[in-house]
Design a protein around this motif. Structure first.
Motif, PDB file in Angstrom:
ATOM      1  N   THR A   1       6.479   3.927  20.424  1.00  0.00           N
ATOM      2  CA  THR A   1       6.275   4.069  21.865  1.00  0.00           C
ATOM      3  C   THR A   1       4.790   4.295  22.155  1.00  0.00           C
ATOM      4  O   THR A   1       4.012   4.658  21.267  1.00  0.00           O
ATOM      5  CB  THR A   1       7.060   5.270  22.427  1.00  0.00           C
ATOM      6  N   SER A   2       4.426   4.117  23.416  1.00  0.00           N
ATOM      7  CA  SER A   2       3.050   4.396  23.828  1.00  0.00           C
ATOM      8  C   SER A   2       2.717   5.873  23.635  1.00  0.00           C
ATOM      9  O   SER A   2       1.588   6.230  23.265  1.00  0.00           O
ATOM     10  CB  SER A   2       2.840   4.019  25.295  1.00  0.00           C
ATOM     11  N   LYS A   3       3.698   6.736  23.870  1.00  0.00           N
ATOM     12  CA  LYS A   3       3.478   8.179  23.692  1.00  0.00           C
ATOM     13  C   LYS A   3       3.163   8.502  22.247  1.00  0.00           C
ATOM     14  O   LYS A   3       2.256   9.298  21.944  1.00  0.00           O
ATOM     15  CB  LYS A   3       4.726   8.944  24.150  1.00  0.00           C
ATOM     16  N   GLU A   4       3.881   7.882  21.334  1.00  0.00           N
ATOM     17  CA  GLU A   4       3.626   8.117  19.909  1.00  0.00           C
ATOM     18  C   GLU A   4       2.255   7.574  19.502  1.00  0.00           C
ATOM     19  O   GLU A   4       1.530   8.199  18.723  1.00  0.00           O
ATOM     20  CB  GLU A   4       4.724   7.463  19.062  1.00  0.00           C
ATOM     21  N   LEU A   5       1.889   6.411  20.044  1.00  0.00           N
ATOM     22  CA  LEU A   5       0.561   5.857  19.774  1.00  0.00           C
ATOM     23  C   LEU A   5      -0.519   6.803  20.282  1.00  0.00           C
ATOM     24  O   LEU A   5      -1.500   7.086  19.579  1.00  0.00           O
ATOM     25  CB  LEU A   5       0.418   4.494  20.461  1.00  0.00           C
ATOM     26  N   ARG A   6      -0.343   7.306  21.482  1.00  0.00           N
ATOM     27  CA  ARG A   6      -1.310   8.229  22.083  1.00  0.00           C
ATOM     28  C   ARG A   6      -1.445   9.484  21.221  1.00  0.00           C
ATOM     29  O   ARG A   6      -2.548   9.995  21.006  1.00  0.00           O
ATOM     30  CB  ARG A   6      -0.875   8.590  23.502  1.00  0.00           C
ATOM     31  N   SER A   7      -0.330   9.945  20.683  1.00  0.00           N
ATOM     32  CA  SER A   7      -0.344  11.140  19.846  1.00  0.00           C
ATOM     33  C   SER A   7      -1.097  10.885  18.535  1.00  0.00           C
ATOM     34  O   SER A   7      -1.890  11.727  18.087  1.00  0.00           O
ATOM     35  CB  SER A   7       1.091  11.576  19.544  1.00  0.00           C
ATOM     36  N   LEU A   8      -0.874   9.729  17.930  1.00  0.00           N
ATOM     37  CA  LEU A   8      -1.573   9.394  16.682  1.00  0.00           C
ATOM     38  C   LEU A   8      -3.083   9.343  16.898  1.00  0.00           C
ATOM     39  O   LEU A   8      -3.862   9.864  16.100  1.00  0.00           O
ATOM     40  CB  LEU A   8      -1.084   8.051  16.141  1.00  0.00           C
ATOM     41  N   LEU A   9      -3.489   8.725  18.008  1.00  0.00           N
ATOM     42  CA  LEU A   9      -4.915   8.602  18.294  1.00  0.00           C
ATOM     43  C   LEU A   9      -5.527   9.957  18.659  1.00  0.00           C
ATOM     44  O   LEU A   9      -6.644  10.276  18.246  1.00  0.00           O
ATOM     45  CB  LEU A   9      -5.137   7.597  19.419  1.00  0.00           C
ATOM     46  N   ALA A  10      -4.796  10.759  19.412  1.00  0.00           N
ATOM     47  CA  ALA A  10      -5.301  12.076  19.814  1.00  0.00           C
ATOM     48  C   ALA A  10      -5.444  13.006  18.613  1.00  0.00           C
ATOM     49  O   ALA A  10      -6.367  13.835  18.559  1.00  0.00           O
ATOM     50  CB  ALA A  10      -4.367  12.697  20.850  1.00  0.00           C
TER      51      ALA A  10
ATOM     52  N   MET B   1       0.802  -1.220   0.000  1.00  0.00           N
ATOM     53  CA  MET B   1       0.000   0.000   0.000  1.00  0.00           C
ATOM     54  C   MET B   1       0.835   1.270   0.000  1.00  0.00           C
ATOM     55  O   MET B   1       0.299   2.358  -0.201  1.00  0.00           O
ATOM     56  CB  MET B   1      -0.919   0.016   1.231  1.00  0.00           C
ATOM     57  N   GLY B   2       2.122   1.156   0.249  1.00  0.00           N
ATOM     58  CA  GLY B   2       2.953   2.342   0.365  1.00  0.00           C
ATOM     59  C   GLY B   2       2.950   2.879   1.793  1.00  0.00           C
ATOM     60  O   GLY B   2       2.232   2.396   2.659  1.00  0.00           O
ATOM     61  N   ASP B   3       3.766   3.894   2.036  1.00  0.00           N
ATOM     62  CA  ASP B   3       3.936   4.438   3.385  1.00  0.00           C
ATOM     63  C   ASP B   3       2.898   5.484   3.762  1.00  0.00           C
ATOM     64  O   ASP B   3       2.748   5.815   4.935  1.00  0.00           O
ATOM     65  CB  ASP B   3       5.326   5.071   3.525  1.00  0.00           C
ATOM     66  N   ALA B   4       2.185   6.017   2.769  1.00  0.00           N
ATOM     67  CA  ALA B   4       1.328   7.174   3.020  1.00  0.00           C
ATOM     68  C   ALA B   4       0.238   6.893   4.046  1.00  0.00           C
ATOM     69  O   ALA B   4      -0.090   7.750   4.863  1.00  0.00           O
ATOM     70  CB  ALA B   4       0.703   7.647   1.710  1.00  0.00           C
ATOM     71  N   TYR B   5      -0.325   5.688   4.020  1.00  0.00           N
ATOM     72  CA  TYR B   5      -1.450   5.371   4.900  1.00  0.00           C
ATOM     73  C   TYR B   5      -1.034   4.553   6.113  1.00  0.00           C
ATOM     74  O   TYR B   5      -1.883   4.164   6.897  1.00  0.00           O
ATOM     75  CB  TYR B   5      -2.509   4.574   4.132  1.00  0.00           C
ATOM     76  N   PHE B   6       0.260   4.306   6.268  1.00  0.00           N
ATOM     77  CA  PHE B   6       0.687   3.342   7.282  1.00  0.00           C
ATOM     78  C   PHE B   6       1.483   4.022   8.391  1.00  0.00           C
ATOM     79  O   PHE B   6       2.397   4.807   8.131  1.00  0.00           O
ATOM     80  CB  PHE B   6       1.525   2.246   6.645  1.00  0.00           C
ATOM     81  N   HIS B   7       1.143   3.684   9.658  1.00  0.00           N
ATOM     82  CA  HIS B   7       1.829   4.252  10.813  1.00  0.00           C
ATOM     83  C   HIS B   7       2.193   3.131  11.780  1.00  0.00           C
ATOM     84  O   HIS B   7       1.370   2.268  12.085  1.00  0.00           O
ATOM     85  CB  HIS B   7       0.922   5.265  11.529  1.00  0.00           C
ATOM     86  N   GLN B   8       3.428   3.171  12.266  1.00  0.00           N
ATOM     87  CA  GLN B   8       3.890   2.159  13.217  1.00  0.00           C
ATOM     88  C   GLN B   8       4.544   2.870  14.399  1.00  0.00           C
ATOM     89  O   GLN B   8       5.747   3.109  14.405  1.00  0.00           O
ATOM     90  CB  GLN B   8       4.882   1.201  12.548  1.00  0.00           C
ATOM     91  N   PRO B   9       3.756   3.228  15.416  1.00  0.00           N
ATOM     92  CA  PRO B   9       4.316   3.950  16.565  1.00  0.00           C
ATOM     93  C   PRO B   9       5.314   3.074  17.322  1.00  0.00           C
ATOM     94  O   PRO B   9       5.069   1.894  17.546  1.00  0.00           O
ATOM     95  CB  PRO B   9       3.092   4.266  17.416  1.00  0.00           C
TER      96      PRO B   9
ATOM     97  N   VAL C   1      -3.768   3.315   8.514  1.00  0.00           N
ATOM     98  CA  VAL C   1      -3.543   2.081   9.259  1.00  0.00           C
ATOM     99  C   VAL C   1      -2.498   2.319  10.348  1.00  0.00           C
ATOM    100  O   VAL C   1      -1.420   2.849  10.071  1.00  0.00           O
ATOM    101  CB  VAL C   1      -3.071   0.950   8.320  1.00  0.00           C
ATOM    102  N   ILE C   2      -2.837   1.949  11.574  1.00  0.00           N
ATOM    103  CA  ILE C   2      -1.887   2.012  12.688  1.00  0.00           C
ATOM    104  C   ILE C   2      -1.615   0.579  13.128  1.00  0.00           C
ATOM    105  O   ILE C   2      -2.539  -0.148  13.499  1.00  0.00           O
ATOM    106  CB  ILE C   2      -2.452   2.818  13.871  1.00  0.00           C
ATOM    107  N   SER C   3      -0.369   0.178  13.077  1.00  0.00           N
ATOM    108  CA  SER C   3       0.013  -1.179  13.482  1.00  0.00           C
ATOM    109  C   SER C   3       0.850  -1.109  14.749  1.00  0.00           C
ATOM    110  O   SER C   3       1.875  -0.418  14.785  1.00  0.00           O
ATOM    111  CB  SER C   3       0.808  -1.856  12.359  1.00  0.00           C
ATOM    112  N   THR C   4       0.421  -1.823  15.779  1.00  0.00           N
ATOM    113  CA  THR C   4       1.133  -1.753  17.054  1.00  0.00           C
ATOM    114  C   THR C   4       0.869  -3.011  17.868  1.00  0.00           C
ATOM    115  O   THR C   4       0.011  -3.825  17.521  1.00  0.00           O
ATOM    116  CB  THR C   4       0.687  -0.497  17.845  1.00  0.00           C
ATOM    117  N   THR C   5       1.590  -3.149  18.954  1.00  0.00           N
ATOM    118  CA  THR C   5       1.335  -4.256  19.875  1.00  0.00           C
ATOM    119  C   THR C   5       0.277  -3.817  20.886  1.00  0.00           C
ATOM    120  O   THR C   5       0.152  -2.630  21.209  1.00  0.00           O
ATOM    121  CB  THR C   5       2.605  -4.678  20.629  1.00  0.00           C
TER     122      THR C   5
END
Length: 202
Positions: free
Chosen positions: A175-184, A165-173, A190-194
């Motif tokens: 840290t938890s802080k980065e995940l929180r920032s993406l959601l906020a 799909m390319g990088d434009a739609y894909f996010h891989q945080p 697409v966000i892929s995380t544990t």
């Protein structure tokens, strides 16, 4: 074989079909034999065989709606390995499941479950389903979260998604802080995380 001697001729080809009259298989031209698959429906009788099986496969696969759907939504290329690109086509349960996920989201479905066994193509199914959802304006640019229980699975999923799909739609945080920032920030795509990163994400 034509696909070997004249590969350019098959550039616009969606898929190829082979049959001996008793079995039918489809695949990408030039793909290894183990990637050629039957095409059926999960509603079909598992004991269907011989000419009846071939006839059923022809009815399902070789109709304009399926061919165009395969071309538009289910033909992927892996360009990450260097050298020749690899072409991926779906197994018929992946097509069915991706469409069911897509329809459930459009119908405001709140939950659903797809059962998989090991090696059944879960990651590609997620790519197919995400592609359908991201391409439809009715979904209003959704945020799709892929949760894994191991970092290894996140890396595997990330590799497939970014390649297809390319990088434009894909996010891989990372840290938890980065995940929180993406959601906020209501980031779409697409966000892929544990699942563990949600422990401190609030």
């Amino acid at each position: 074989m034509y696909a070997t001697e004249y590969p350019w001729f098959f550039t616009p080809n969606v898929f190829a079909v082979t049959s001996d009259g008793l079995k039918l298989r489809f695949g990408a031209a030039g793909a290894p034999l183990n990637l050629w698959q039957p095409f059926r429906s999960t509603d079909d009788d598992e004991n269907l065989s011989g000419q009846a099986d071939v006839q059923r496969s022809v009815e399902l696969l070789l109709n304009p709606a399926t061919v165009l759907d395969m071309l538009a939504n289910f033909t992927l290329f892996d360009t990450s390995g260097g050298g020749a690109d690899k072409k991926y086509l779906p197994r018929y349960p992946q097509m069915e499941a991706a469409h069911l996920i897509y329809k459930r989201v459009l119908a405001d479905g709140k939950k659903g479950l797809v059962w998989h066994h090991q090696g059944s193509g879960k990651t590609l199914l997620m790519v197919f389903a995400a592609s359908l959802l991201l391409a439809d304006t009715r979904t209003e640019s959704p945020t799709i979260i892929l949760l894994s229980d191991r970092t290894q699975l996140v890396r595997q999923t990330s590799g497939v998604f970014t390649s297809e799909m390319g990088d434009a739609y894909f996010h891989q945080p990372s840290t938890s802080k980065e995940l929180r920032s993406l959601l906020a920030d209501d980031v779409r795509g697409v966000i892929s995380t544990t699942v563990h990163k949600f422990a401190d994400a609030g």
